[in-house]
Design a protein around this motif. Structure first.
Motif, short mmCIF file in Angstrom:
data_model
loop_
_atom_site.label_atom_id
_atom_site.label_comp_id
_atom_site.label_asym_id
_atom_site.label_seq_id
_atom_site.Cartn_x
_atom_site.Cartn_y
_atom_site.Cartn_z
N ARG A 222 42.65 19.02 55.47
CA ARG A 222 43.63 19.16 56.53
C ARG A 222 43.25 20.30 57.47
NH1 ARG A 222 49.61 18.61 53.64
NH2 ARG A 222 49.36 16.44 52.90
N LEU A 223 43.68 20.20 58.71
CA LEU A 223 43.46 21.27 59.66
C LEU A 223 44.30 22.48 59.26
CD1 LEU A 223 43.53 19.27 63.01
CD2 LEU A 223 41.53 20.32 61.95
N PRO A 224 43.83 23.69 59.59
CA PRO A 224 44.61 24.89 59.25
C PRO A 224 45.95 24.92 59.99
CG PRO A 224 42.78 25.43 60.70
CD PRO A 224 42.58 24.02 60.27
N ARG A 225 46.88 25.69 59.47
CA ARG A 225 48.19 25.81 60.07
C ARG A 225 48.45 27.25 60.49
NH1 ARG A 225 51.91 22.29 55.80
NH2 ARG A 225 50.79 20.30 56.05
N GLY A 226 49.41 27.39 61.40
CA GLY A 226 49.80 28.72 61.85
C GLY A 226 49.32 29.01 63.25
N ALA A 227 50.24 29.43 64.12
CA ALA A 227 49.89 29.72 65.51
C ALA A 227 48.89 30.86 65.61
CB ALA A 227 51.16 30.05 66.30
N ARG A 228 49.04 31.87 64.73
CA ARG A 228 48.13 33.00 64.77
C ARG A 228 46.69 32.57 64.46
NH1 ARG A 228 48.90 38.51 64.43
NH2 ARG A 228 47.17 39.71 63.56
N THR A 229 46.55 31.73 63.44
CA THR A 229 45.21 31.24 63.08
C THR A 229 44.60 30.44 64.22
OG1 THR A 229 45.77 31.15 60.73
CG2 THR A 229 43.93 29.78 61.47
N TRP A 230 45.39 29.57 64.84
CA TRP A 230 44.87 28.76 65.94
C TRP A 230 44.54 29.62 67.16
CZ3 TRP A 230 43.14 23.87 66.08
CH2 TRP A 230 43.45 23.06 64.98
N GLY A 231 45.28 30.70 67.35
CA GLY A 231 44.96 31.61 68.45
C GLY A 231 43.61 32.27 68.24
#
Length: 311
Positions: A77-86
């Motif tokens: 699965r793709l990672p989760r969390g806005a901070r990680t995606w930023g």
């Protein structure tokens, strides 16, 4: 290079447990060297039919497709969390979108052989930056000497005694900036994304997807649709993405997991040799004596900067 392995496209996320595959790691190491060595030839051929941003977008699109398929097979699965995606957005720009675009633009005016050699300066940039940004990387006489030797090698490749005669300064500068972008990205990832708990495949797949979106936004702003389909350049772009970006990442991580990053990063020293041979033999690019001699000096300096202090 990074703690993971190479001067190419991979971010140094956590190293996963070691495992073995049916195909010997030395064979995979050779395949990886060939794939990345030929990448500069693929870029040159791709730019003969398409704009540099289009080449980069295609490269990322095909590379992402390979990783997404691998994630589907392994049910990742793709990672989760806005901070990680930023943080992934910044990493995607520094490790993929920016250097890929710079190399594509540079090869409009410089031979693929020179681009491949400029790529080999990445460990030199990385060593210089790590001394400033990473407190755990202490300078040693050997590593400082390697930095100086590598710098002399760059000057030899550029033919400084001739006043850089015959070289396009802008294209060469772009290739060197591309190689600088990799260690900047590695340091950023090391500070922000290490220890996230996500797998290599998940993080790298997400990173490439973000970079693809970045180029999907930028490309239409600076290019127009080609009037016809240039099939040979298109096939080169497909090979560049599917092999040189997607498959190469999977192969590299497998090598790192099996034999460790120190051995895996040695692939860097084979890339300029293969890139030079491919450029001369297939594309008919000229080769002055200073280019291979300078490349050897650059690689010797890069090897010294990667040497571990004796305990």
């Amino acid at each position: 290079m990074s703690t993971v392995a190479s001067s190419r496209t991979v971010a140094p996320h956590d190293v996963e447990p070691r495992h073995r595959t049916a195909l010997d790691w030395r064979v995979r190491f050779g395949v990886l060297s060939l794939i990345w060595g030929f990448s500069f030839l693929f870029i040159k051929v791709g730019t003969e039919g398409y704009a540099p941003f289009q080449v980069t977008f295609g490269r990322l699109l095909f590379g992402s497709a390979v990783l997404v398929a691998a994630m589907a097979v392994k049910r990742e699965r793709l990672p989760r969390g806005a901070r990680t995606w930023g943080h992934l957005a910044v990493a995607a720009f520094l490790l993929n979108a920016l250097p890929f675009s710079l190399f594509a633009y540079s090869e409009l005016t410089i031979p693929s052989t020179l681009a491949g050699i400029c790529n080999a300066t990445s460990p030199l940039w990385g060593m210089a930056l790590s001394l400033v940004a990473l407190s755990e990387d202490r300078p040693t006489r050997r590593r400082v000497a390697g930095l100086g030797i590598g710098f002399l090698g760059v000057l030899t490749v550029l033919g400084v005694w001739q006043g850089f005669h015959g070289l396009d300064a802008t294209g060469t500068a772009m290739a060197l900036l591309a190689s600088l972008s990799y260690p900047i990205g590695w340091i950023y990832v090391r500070r922000t994304l290490a220890g996230t708990g996500h797998s290599h495949l998940s993080m790298t797949g997400a990173q490439l997807l973000v970079a693809t979106v970045q180029l999907a936004v930028v490309t239409p702003l600076f290019t127009t649709l080609p009037s016809h389909v240039a099939w040979v350049p298109l096939l080169a772009i497909a090979a560049l993405g599917a092999l040189g970006t997607g498959l190469a990442m999977l192969v590299q991580y497998g090598i790192v997991a099996e034999v460790g990053p120190t051995t895996a990063q040695m692939v860097t020293y084979f890339i300029p040799v293969i890139a030079t041979a491919a450029g001369v033999a297939i594309l008919g690019e000229s080769l002055a004596w200073s280019t291979p001699v300078g490349a050897v000096i650059v690689l010797a300096g890069a090897a010294l900067t990667q040497a571990k202090p004796r305990r």
